[in-house]
Design an enzyme around this catalytic site. Structure first.
Site, PDB file in Angstrom:
ATOM      1  N   ARG A  25       0.551  -0.876   0.209  1.00  0.00           N
ATOM      2  CA  ARG A  25      -0.122  -0.109   0.193  1.00  0.00           C
ATOM      3  C   ARG A  25       0.577   1.103  -0.133  1.00  0.00           C
ATOM      4  O   ARG A  25       0.669   2.474  -0.579  1.00  0.00           O
ATOM      5  CB  ARG A  25      -0.891   0.194   1.180  1.00  0.00           C
ATOM      6  CG  ARG A  25      -2.279   1.329   1.357  1.00  0.00           C
ATOM      7  CD  ARG A  25      -2.750   1.175   2.324  1.00  0.00           C
ATOM      8  NE  ARG A  25      -2.565   0.351   2.830  1.00  0.00           N
ATOM      9  CZ  ARG A  25      -4.074  -0.853   3.505  1.00  0.00           C
ATOM     10  NH1 ARG A  25      -5.044   0.360   3.491  1.00  0.00           N
ATOM     11  NH2 ARG A  25      -3.774  -1.811   4.666  1.00  0.00           N
ATOM     12  N   TYR A  26       2.117   1.383   0.888  1.00  0.00           N
ATOM     13  CA  TYR A  26       3.210   2.178   0.818  1.00  0.00           C
ATOM     14  C   TYR A  26       4.653   2.238   0.037  1.00  0.00           C
ATOM     15  O   TYR A  26       4.936   0.594   0.199  1.00  0.00           O
ATOM     16  CB  TYR A  26       3.497   2.545   1.921  1.00  0.00           C
ATOM     17  CG  TYR A  26       1.894   3.124   2.649  1.00  0.00           C
ATOM     18  CD1 TYR A  26       1.483   4.116   2.780  1.00  0.00           C
ATOM     19  CD2 TYR A  26       1.661   2.715   4.077  1.00  0.00           C
ATOM     20  CE1 TYR A  26      -0.028   4.163   3.861  1.00  0.00           C
ATOM     21  CE2 TYR A  26       0.931   1.869   4.872  1.00  0.00           C
ATOM     22  CZ  TYR A  26       0.133   3.156   5.023  1.00  0.00           C
ATOM     23  OH  TYR A  26      -0.988   3.226   5.488  1.00  0.00           O
TER      24      TYR A  26
ATOM     25  N   ARG B 132       7.125   0.552   2.003  1.00  0.00           N
ATOM     26  CA  ARG B 132       6.975  -0.850   2.388  1.00  0.00           C
ATOM     27  C   ARG B 132       6.057  -2.028   2.282  1.00  0.00           C
ATOM     28  O   ARG B 132       4.960  -1.195   2.009  1.00  0.00           O
ATOM     29  CB  ARG B 132       7.401  -0.440   3.952  1.00  0.00           C
ATOM     30  CG  ARG B 132       5.684   0.484   4.039  1.00  0.00           C
ATOM     31  CD  ARG B 132       6.538   1.723   5.909  1.00  0.00           C
ATOM     32  NE  ARG B 132       4.931   2.063   6.613  1.00  0.00           N
ATOM     33  CZ  ARG B 132       5.040   2.970   5.725  1.00  0.00           C
ATOM     34  NH1 ARG B 132       5.316   3.818   4.583  1.00  0.00           N
ATOM     35  NH2 ARG B 132       3.680   4.222   6.818  1.00  0.00           N
TER      36      ARG B 132
ATOM     37  N   CYS C  57      -2.723 -18.231  15.080  1.00  0.00           N
ATOM     38  CA  CYS C  57      -2.130 -17.342  16.028  1.00  0.00           C
ATOM     39  C   CYS C  57      -2.586 -17.897  16.931  1.00  0.00           C
ATOM     40  O   CYS C  57      -3.337 -19.065  17.526  1.00  0.00           O
ATOM     41  CB  CYS C  57      -2.950 -16.040  15.844  1.00  0.00           C
ATOM     42  SG  CYS C  57      -2.939 -15.140  14.779  1.00  0.00           S
TER      43      CYS C  57
ATOM     44  N   CYS D 296      -7.900 -13.277  19.269  1.00  0.00           N
ATOM     45  CA  CYS D 296      -8.485 -11.731  19.804  1.00  0.00           C
ATOM     46  C   CYS D 296      -9.545 -11.215  19.207  1.00  0.00           C
ATOM     47  O   CYS D 296      -9.873 -11.618  17.860  1.00  0.00           O
ATOM     48  CB  CYS D 296      -7.733 -10.515  19.422  1.00  0.00           C
ATOM     49  SG  CYS D 296      -5.662 -10.718  19.962  1.00  0.00           S
TER      50      CYS D 296
ATOM     51  N   CYS E 135     -10.200  -8.810  17.078  1.00  0.00           N
ATOM     52  CA  CYS E 135      -8.988  -8.953  15.635  1.00  0.00           C
ATOM     53  C   CYS E 135      -9.712  -8.123  13.901  1.00  0.00           C
ATOM     54  O   CYS E 135     -10.554  -8.985  13.750  1.00  0.00           O
ATOM     55  CB  CYS E 135      -8.483 -10.156  14.966  1.00  0.00           C
ATOM     56  SG  CYS E 135      -7.102 -11.055  13.791  1.00  0.00           S
TER      57      CYS E 135
ATOM     58  N   ARG F 281      -8.377  -8.491  11.129  1.00  0.00           N
ATOM     59  CA  ARG F 281      -8.492  -9.666   9.933  1.00  0.00           C
ATOM     60  C   ARG F 281      -9.319 -11.234  10.324  1.00  0.00           C
ATOM     61  O   ARG F 281      -8.824 -11.779  10.617  1.00  0.00           O
ATOM     62  CB  ARG F 281      -7.021 -10.338   9.761  1.00  0.00           C
ATOM     63  CG  ARG F 281      -6.140  -8.912   9.501  1.00  0.00           C
ATOM     64  CD  ARG F 281      -4.720  -9.355   8.837  1.00  0.00           C
ATOM     65  NE  ARG F 281      -3.954  -8.307   8.295  1.00  0.00           N
ATOM     66  CZ  ARG F 281      -2.798  -8.219   8.163  1.00  0.00           C
ATOM     67  NH1 ARG F 281      -2.450  -9.085   9.138  1.00  0.00           N
ATOM     68  NH2 ARG F 281      -2.621  -6.900   8.203  1.00  0.00           N
TER      69      ARG F 281
ATOM     70  N   ASP G 219     -10.669  -1.078  14.398  1.00  0.00           N
ATOM     71  CA  ASP G 219     -11.438  -1.450  13.402  1.00  0.00           C
ATOM     72  C   ASP G 219     -12.628  -1.647  12.996  1.00  0.00           C
ATOM     73  O   ASP G 219     -12.962  -2.467  13.616  1.00  0.00           O
ATOM     74  CB  ASP G 219     -10.284  -2.419  11.991  1.00  0.00           C
ATOM     75  CG  ASP G 219      -8.891  -1.834  12.101  1.00  0.00           C
ATOM     76  OD1 ASP G 219      -9.007  -0.184  11.255  1.00  0.00           O
ATOM     77  OD2 ASP G 219      -7.964  -1.878  12.227  1.00  0.00           O
TER      78      ASP G 219
ATOM     79  N   ASP H 181      -6.910   3.548  10.833  1.00  0.00           N
ATOM     80  CA  ASP H 181      -6.812   2.773   9.378  1.00  0.00           C
ATOM     81  C   ASP H 181      -8.334   3.226   8.948  1.00  0.00           C
ATOM     82  O   ASP H 181      -9.542   2.280   9.179  1.00  0.00           O
ATOM     83  CB  ASP H 181      -6.468   1.232   8.940  1.00  0.00           C
ATOM     84  CG  ASP H 181      -4.888   0.564   9.780  1.00  0.00           C
ATOM     85  OD1 ASP H 181      -4.362   1.580   8.234  1.00  0.00           O
ATOM     86  OD2 ASP H 181      -4.591   0.273   9.802  1.00  0.00           O
TER      87      ASP H 181
ATOM     88  N   LYS I 298      -3.429   4.866   7.706  1.00  0.00           N
ATOM     89  CA  LYS I 298      -3.180   5.270   8.319  1.00  0.00           C
ATOM     90  C   LYS I 298      -3.646   6.831   8.795  1.00  0.00           C
ATOM     91  O   LYS I 298      -2.702   7.339   8.581  1.00  0.00           O
ATOM     92  CB  LYS I 298      -1.837   4.671   8.954  1.00  0.00           C
ATOM     93  CG  LYS I 298      -2.165   3.241   9.344  1.00  0.00           C
ATOM     94  CD  LYS I 298      -1.040   2.386  10.682  1.00  0.00           C
ATOM     95  CE  LYS I 298      -1.299   0.517  10.489  1.00  0.00           C
ATOM     96  NZ  LYS I 298      -0.197   0.610   9.212  1.00  0.00           N
TER      97      LYS I 298
HETATM   98  C1  LIG Z   1       0.071  -0.408   8.452  1.00  0.00           C
HETATM   99  C2  LIG Z   1       0.877  -0.785   7.475  1.00  0.00           C
HETATM  100  C3  LIG Z   1       2.034  -0.531   7.127  1.00  0.00           C
HETATM  101  C4  LIG Z   1       3.072  -0.097   8.394  1.00  0.00           C
HETATM  102  O1  LIG Z   1       2.489   1.073   8.400  1.00  0.00           O
HETATM  103  P1  LIG Z   1       4.065   1.793   9.619  1.00  0.00           P
HETATM  104  O2  LIG Z   1       2.756   3.236   9.546  1.00  0.00           O
HETATM  105  O3  LIG Z   1       5.291   1.840   8.475  1.00  0.00           O
HETATM  106  O4  LIG Z   1       4.020   0.715  10.967  1.00  0.00           O
HETATM  107  C5  LIG Z   1       2.330  -1.561   6.132  1.00  0.00           C
HETATM  108  N1  LIG Z   1       1.413  -1.577   5.061  1.00  0.00           N
HETATM  109  C6  LIG Z   1       0.603  -1.520   4.922  1.00  0.00           C
HETATM  110  C7  LIG Z   1      -0.237  -2.391   3.844  1.00  0.00           C
HETATM  111  C8  LIG Z   1      -0.584  -1.370   6.701  1.00  0.00           C
HETATM  112  O5  LIG Z   1      -1.667  -1.170   6.776  1.00  0.00           O
HETATM  113  S1  SF4 Z   2      -4.634  -9.602  16.952  1.00  0.00           S
HETATM  114 FE1  SF4 Z   2      -6.110 -10.762  14.790  1.00  0.00          FE
HETATM  115  S2  SF4 Z   2      -4.069 -11.302  13.613  1.00  0.00           S
HETATM  116 FE2  SF4 Z   2      -3.069 -10.975  15.413  1.00  0.00          FE
HETATM  117  S3  SF4 Z   2      -2.988 -11.890  17.443  1.00  0.00           S
HETATM  118 FE3  SF4 Z   2      -5.177 -11.354  17.698  1.00  0.00          FE
HETATM  119  S4  SF4 Z   2      -6.387 -12.646  16.587  1.00  0.00           S
HETATM  120 FE4  SF4 Z   2      -4.337 -13.130  15.729  1.00  0.00          FE
END
Ligand SMILES: *Cc1c(COP(=O)(O)O)cnc(C)c1O
Ligand code: SF4
Length: 336
Positions: free
Chosen positions: A75-76, A79, A88, A92, A95, A97, A257, A294, A301
């Site tokens: 996305r960025y 990175r 996991c 959680c 979560c 995801r 989220d 997010d 973010k």
């Molecule tokens: C959050 C995130 C990151 C990491 O972002 P930082 O601000 O550098 O911690 C990188 N890629 C994606 C897709 C993200 O959602």
């Molecule tokens: S937040 Fe989601 S991905 Fe992270 S440890 Fe908990 S269950 Fe696993």
């Protein structure tokens, strides 16, 4: 309120819909006499998870839209995420995801998919940092971790390898000396620890953190702001102090989220702003995470803190740690 039998059938439905797991280390922290225990609240299924609000989404931060090859979310520019497992040690309840993680989903990335993911990273010289996530990538064996680390470290433009994990807290013994050795390489390696309550930073967790930090691996933390877990200033302050004292620099405080069935965990943004300002007034600069959200739709973010500068035609004011506005020379603020 649901009666006992109805509640059990609702909980069974939660378990059919979402993965459930808790480790012995977390189970031990739960006070059975406390109906509102902040550890239990994070891991024990709750019938309220079946309640979904119209704003909630299956993929709350739209990782999918930025998934360039399977497992890589780019996305960025500088990175990317590399998702190497769906598993996991705990699940959680909040979560983000939660639709993607669980033991039923394919456990670890296959060798072919890993090859394709690494080929993508290799072909994109703008990728300076790779963030290993999942699931929890610390569930992998030291052998697999060493292999992935060495292959990433061999890519010349990858300078930083960052692992996102909850393991040092939820199953500290798994962060063994052998595991830590597997993380090491000649590039910068960071570990970002997900922790939400000071009680999670047990003596075993501190020992696991020390194994990482003593090996030369700097650590940062991520916390999710959660109603009934850490949404009061004393709890948040205790957590940030416990992290810093363990040599983990607080990095992000995430606003909840819009994951399905998590509305009972979400605070208002205003409450989060009040908390981060109270933290600023009470604790060392080292204890201050950035409060972020997010943006749904996957834009980025976004910082959520209130602006600390007020500019008008002829005045400029900046806000101090106690919320008082102080004058700053407008000429200096506007470059004369
Ligand atoms: C959050 C995130 C990151 C990491 O972002 P930082 O601000 O550098 O911690 C990188 N890629 C994606 C897709 C993200 O959602
Ligand atoms: S937040 Fe989601 S991905 Fe992270 S440890 Fe908990 S269950 Fe696993």
């Amino acid at each position: 309120m649901a009666d006992g039998a109805t509640n059990q059938s609702l909980l069974d439905e939660v378990k059919r819909r979402y993965a459930v797991a808790i480790t012995p280390a977390m189970e031990q922290l739960i006070d059975p006499a406390d109906a509102a225990d902040p550890i239990a609240r994070q891991f024990r299924p709750d019938a309220r998870e079946l309640m979904e609000t119209p704003e909630e989404r299956l993929d709350p931060i739209d990782d999918h839209a930025h998934e360039v090859v399977e497992g890589v979310v780019h996305r960025y520019a500088d990175r990317c995420l590399l998702k190497i497992t769906h598993v996991c040690p705990v699940y959680c309840r909040f979560c983000f995801r939660r639709e993607m993680v669980g033991p039923g989903k394919s456990e670890a990335i296959t060798p072919e998919k890993l090859d394709a993911a690494l080929a993508y990273i290799e072909g994109h010289p703008e990728i300076w940092e790779v963030i290993l996530t999942g699931g929890d990538p610390f569930v992998l064996s030291p052998r697999r971790v060493r292999e992935i680390t060495q292959r990433l470290a061999a890519i010349p433009h990858v300078q930083v390898i960052r692992w996102h994990t909850r393991m040092p807290v939820v199953d500290p013994m798994r962060v063994s000396d052998e595991f830590v050795a597997a993380l090491k390489c000649d590039k910068a390696v960071y570990v970002a620890l997900h922790a939400n309550h000071a009680r999670e930073i047990t003596s075993d967790a501190r020992a696991a953190i020390a194994r990482l930090v003593n090996a030369g691996i700097p650590m940062v933390s991520q916390t999710v702001l959660l109603k009934g877990v850490n949404d009061d200033i004393a709890t948040l302050e205790d957590l940030m102090r416990a992290l810093v004292a363990a040599r983990v620099k607080p990095y992000y405080l995430h606003h909840g989220d819009l994951a399905p069935g998590t509305s009972h965990f979400r605070t208002s943004i205003e409450a989060g702003q009040d908390l981060t300002e109270a933290l600023r007034a009470r604790a060392s600069g080292l204890c201050q995470p950035s409060y972020v959200l997010d943006i749904p739709g996957g834009a980025a973010k976004a910082p959520l803190s209130r602006p600390a500068v007020r500019m008008a035609d002829t005045t400029c004011e900046v806000c101090d740690h106690e919320g008082n506005w102080r004058a700053y020379p407008p000429a200096a603020a506007t470059e004369g």
